[in-house]
Enzyme design. Sequence first.
Site, mmCIF file in Angstrom:
data_model
loop_
_atom_site.group_PDB
_atom_site.id
_atom_site.type_symbol
_atom_site.label_atom_id
_atom_site.label_comp_id
_atom_site.label_asym_id
_atom_site.label_seq_id
_atom_site.Cartn_x
_atom_site.Cartn_y
_atom_site.Cartn_z
ATOM 1 N N ASP A 32 0.873 -1.184 0.000
ATOM 2 C CA ASP A 32 0.000 0.000 0.000
ATOM 3 C C ASP A 32 0.906 1.228 0.000
ATOM 4 O O ASP A 32 2.125 1.103 0.148
ATOM 5 C CB ASP A 32 -0.896 -0.005 1.264
ATOM 6 C CG ASP A 32 -2.162 0.829 1.088
ATOM 7 O OD1 ASP A 32 -2.040 2.061 0.866
ATOM 8 O OD2 ASP A 32 -3.264 0.271 1.167
ATOM 9 N N CYS A 117 -20.770 -0.203 -8.641
ATOM 10 C CA CYS A 117 -20.806 1.064 -9.394
ATOM 11 C C CYS A 117 -20.653 0.842 -10.901
ATOM 12 O O CYS A 117 -20.775 1.785 -11.680
ATOM 13 C CB CYS A 117 -19.717 2.016 -8.895
ATOM 14 S SG CYS A 117 -20.060 2.654 -7.253
ATOM 15 N N TYR A 146 -15.399 6.388 -11.676
ATOM 16 C CA TYR A 146 -15.015 5.245 -10.822
ATOM 17 C C TYR A 146 -15.577 3.936 -11.398
ATOM 18 O O TYR A 146 -14.874 2.935 -11.520
ATOM 19 C CB TYR A 146 -15.543 5.500 -9.410
ATOM 20 C CG TYR A 146 -15.351 4.375 -8.433
ATOM 21 C CD1 TYR A 146 -14.088 4.064 -7.923
ATOM 22 C CD2 TYR A 146 -16.443 3.621 -7.986
ATOM 23 C CE1 TYR A 146 -13.920 3.034 -7.014
ATOM 24 C CE2 TYR A 146 -16.278 2.591 -7.073
ATOM 25 C CZ TYR A 146 -15.019 2.304 -6.590
ATOM 26 O OH TYR A 146 -14.855 1.281 -5.691
ATOM 27 N N ASN A 175 -21.388 -2.190 -1.285
ATOM 28 C CA ASN A 175 -21.344 -1.459 -0.008
ATOM 29 C C ASN A 175 -20.884 -2.307 1.175
ATOM 30 O O ASN A 175 -21.684 -2.758 1.994
ATOM 31 C CB ASN A 175 -22.715 -0.851 0.324
ATOM 32 C CG ASN A 175 -23.158 0.128 -0.727
ATOM 33 O OD1 ASN A 175 -22.414 1.032 -1.100
ATOM 34 N ND2 ASN A 175 -24.359 -0.072 -1.247
ATOM 35 N N GLU A 188 -14.970 8.675 3.736
ATOM 36 C CA GLU A 188 -15.796 7.673 4.412
ATOM 37 C C GLU A 188 -17.094 7.422 3.650
ATOM 38 O O GLU A 188 -17.587 8.286 2.942
ATOM 39 C CB GLU A 188 -16.102 8.103 5.855
ATOM 40 C CG GLU A 188 -16.933 9.350 6.003
ATOM 41 C CD GLU A 188 -16.111 10.640 5.876
ATOM 42 O OE1 GLU A 188 -15.025 10.608 5.293
ATOM 43 O OE2 GLU A 188 -16.618 11.681 6.336
ATOM 44 N N GLN A 217 -33.201 7.345 -0.734
ATOM 45 C CA GLN A 217 -32.388 6.538 -1.650
ATOM 46 C C GLN A 217 -32.095 5.189 -0.963
ATOM 47 O O GLN A 217 -31.954 5.131 0.260
ATOM 48 C CB GLN A 217 -31.090 7.268 -2.050
ATOM 49 C CG GLN A 217 -30.120 7.643 -0.946
ATOM 50 C CD GLN A 217 -30.399 8.993 -0.295
ATOM 51 O OE1 GLN A 217 -31.530 9.383 -0.107
ATOM 52 N NE2 GLN A 217 -29.341 9.711 0.083
ATOM 53 N N THR A 218 -32.023 4.122 -1.737
ATOM 54 C CA THR A 218 -31.879 2.781 -1.152
ATOM 55 C C THR A 218 -30.552 2.115 -1.557
ATOM 56 O O THR A 218 -29.998 2.400 -2.611
ATOM 57 C CB THR A 218 -33.015 1.846 -1.629
ATOM 58 O OG1 THR A 218 -33.036 1.861 -3.070
ATOM 59 C CG2 THR A 218 -34.364 2.285 -1.079
ATOM 60 N N ARG A 219 -30.101 1.218 -0.676
ATOM 61 C CA ARG A 219 -28.898 0.410 -0.919
ATOM 62 C C ARG A 219 -29.017 -0.903 -0.147
ATOM 63 O O ARG A 219 -29.864 -1.048 0.728
ATOM 64 C CB ARG A 219 -27.624 1.134 -0.408
ATOM 65 C CG ARG A 219 -27.238 2.424 -1.108
ATOM 66 C CD ARG A 219 -26.754 2.195 -2.526
ATOM 67 N NE ARG A 219 -26.269 3.436 -3.101
ATOM 68 C CZ ARG A 219 -27.046 4.371 -3.663
ATOM 69 N NH1 ARG A 219 -28.350 4.200 -3.730
ATOM 70 N NH2 ARG A 219 -26.513 5.471 -4.157
ATOM 71 N N ARG A 282 -30.237 0.808 -5.347
ATOM 72 C CA ARG A 282 -29.325 -0.231 -5.841
ATOM 73 C C ARG A 282 -29.406 -1.448 -4.921
ATOM 74 O O ARG A 282 -29.339 -1.316 -3.702
ATOM 75 C CB ARG A 282 -27.887 0.284 -5.881
ATOM 76 C CG ARG A 282 -26.877 -0.788 -6.242
ATOM 77 C CD ARG A 282 -25.467 -0.252 -6.274
ATOM 78 N NE ARG A 282 -25.268 0.634 -7.407
ATOM 79 C CZ ARG A 282 -24.342 1.582 -7.450
ATOM 80 N NH1 ARG A 282 -23.565 1.796 -6.406
ATOM 81 N NH2 ARG A 282 -24.203 2.338 -8.513
HETATM 82 P P1 NAD Z 1 -9.697 1.719 0.977
HETATM 83 O O1 NAD Z 1 -9.625 3.100 0.421
HETATM 84 O O2 NAD Z 1 -9.848 1.569 2.449
HETATM 85 O O3 NAD Z 1 -8.437 0.878 0.511
HETATM 86 C C1 NAD Z 1 -7.781 1.085 -0.715
HETATM 87 C C2 NAD Z 1 -6.294 1.170 -0.438
HETATM 88 O O4 NAD Z 1 -5.597 1.353 -1.687
HETATM 89 C C3 NAD Z 1 -5.916 2.363 0.451
HETATM 90 O O5 NAD Z 1 -5.280 1.929 1.627
HETATM 91 C C4 NAD Z 1 -4.996 3.193 -0.417
HETATM 92 O O6 NAD Z 1 -3.922 3.813 0.290
HETATM 93 C C5 NAD Z 1 -4.476 2.159 -1.404
HETATM 94 N N1 NAD Z 1 -3.947 2.815 -2.594
HETATM 95 C C6 NAD Z 1 -4.509 3.836 -3.299
HETATM 96 N N2 NAD Z 1 -3.682 4.214 -4.277
HETATM 97 C C7 NAD Z 1 -2.580 3.417 -4.194
HETATM 98 C C8 NAD Z 1 -1.378 3.351 -4.941
HETATM 99 N N3 NAD Z 1 -1.138 4.175 -5.968
HETATM 100 N N4 NAD Z 1 -0.456 2.426 -4.576
HETATM 101 C C9 NAD Z 1 -0.668 1.588 -3.535
HETATM 102 N N5 NAD Z 1 -1.792 1.627 -2.791
HETATM 103 C C10 NAD Z 1 -2.736 2.527 -3.130
HETATM 104 O O7 NAD Z 1 -10.893 0.996 0.204
HETATM 105 P P2 NAD Z 1 -11.625 -0.400 0.515
HETATM 106 O O8 NAD Z 1 -12.990 -0.082 0.968
HETATM 107 O O9 NAD Z 1 -10.766 -1.262 1.343
HETATM 108 O O10 NAD Z 1 -11.738 -0.982 -0.976
HETATM 109 C C11 NAD Z 1 -10.865 -2.003 -1.462
HETATM 110 C C12 NAD Z 1 -11.229 -2.304 -2.911
HETATM 111 O O11 NAD Z 1 -12.602 -2.694 -3.003
HETATM 112 C C13 NAD Z 1 -11.068 -1.111 -3.848
HETATM 113 O O12 NAD Z 1 -10.608 -1.561 -5.104
HETATM 114 C C14 NAD Z 1 -12.479 -0.577 -3.990
HETATM 115 O O13 NAD Z 1 -12.664 0.128 -5.191
HETATM 116 C C15 NAD Z 1 -13.274 -1.873 -3.935
HETATM 117 N N6 NAD Z 1 -14.667 -1.661 -3.499
HETATM 118 C C16 NAD Z 1 -14.946 -1.334 -2.201
HETATM 119 C C17 NAD Z 1 -16.271 -1.156 -1.800
HETATM 120 C C18 NAD Z 1 -16.646 -0.820 -0.383
HETATM 121 O O14 NAD Z 1 -17.849 -0.751 -0.079
HETATM 122 N N7 NAD Z 1 -15.706 -0.609 0.531
HETATM 123 C C19 NAD Z 1 -17.301 -1.280 -2.739
HETATM 124 C C20 NAD Z 1 -16.983 -1.586 -4.054
HETATM 125 C C21 NAD Z 1 -15.661 -1.800 -4.419
#
Ligand code: NAD
Length: 333
Positions: A32, A117, A146, A175, A188, A217-219, A282
Amino acid sequence: MKKVLVTGAGGFIGHHLVRYLKDRDYWVRGVDMKHSEYEPSLADEFVLLDLRRIDHCLEATRGVQEVYALAADMGGMGFISSHHAQILRDNSLINIHTLESARQNGVERYLYCSSACVYPEYRQTAAEVAPLREEDAYPAQPQDAYGWEKLITERLCTHYREDYGLETRIVRFHNIFGPLGTWQGGREKAPAAICRKLAAAKLSGNHEIEIWGDGEQTRSFCYIDDCVIGIHKLMRSDYRAPLNLGQDRLITINQLVDMAAAIAGIRIVKRHVEGPQGVRGRNSDNTRLRQVLGWEPQISLEEGLARTYRWIEAQVRNADAPMRAHPGLAGAV
Ligand code: NAD
């Protein structure tokens, strides 16, 4: 002992996934740009790298058999609806470079984290929305950059499997929420923002909280422990097409706020204000999830929200005085 890489291991889902994999005897490298914020990572090796850079991706994927690709520049609706260029650029670079590096380093299996999404805006215009089946993603019309990037990377994963033989898995989260996730600062998501506002209201005695939009709105919302079980089951399966991972219980934001307020033990007044709301409704269709994995998320929203609220209330108690005094401070709901 299988050697795996978790990218985004300093983030919410990645941190929990590392713990889950360590409990199952994997050797785990976490990567990370930042360390886990709320407790130390259990990864055997944790490397700070910028995965937008191919040289860093080559270093990250060296010597591992499997990759769980979670790294993304992302956040709740407030962030996603206002950072289109940054999100499309950063996430495209991260995913193209991570996938190509995995190929060059001979990785065997690769799981990509996509999102609900990706689904088209035109199927999500009513609060009483029909649950979304995986094939509903086309004809494509995601609401934000996104979602477009997620869709393109889904296709890239499919083509890497077809053209280069890299076994790819694709999961679409709906979600995900729980403790140890971002709860303040602008990235957040709704459940965390609601819990923070309620905790601040409870501690300050000012029981009025702001909600973005009319709250109708629903989820659907899925607890983190179920999410990591589902990720691992999909990685171990032979299913190669995109798969929903979420709960299929539809709830309005107003109902979610009422549920969390009951957990907090306070009566509140909701003030509906202008704010980004995302699509109107959704929900996840879990038919294929049940067929493919013989499983679906088990933890009730009430139980997951109670665990999340307790953790966020503890964070708010430890936060600076101004945060506790102003429950309406900006945040995504
Ligand atoms: P998060 O933001 O907590 O974690 C993502 C991590 O990626 C962060 O710690 C960030 O520092 C790291 N990151 C960003 N850019 C980076 C880079 N250039 N190099 C290295 N690390 C990098 O998000 P999350 O909720 O843990 O989501 C994890 C995955 O799941 C993501 O791909 C997100 O799009 C996907 N997702 C999450 C949700 C949700 O509800 N949380 C829903 C749909 C999809």
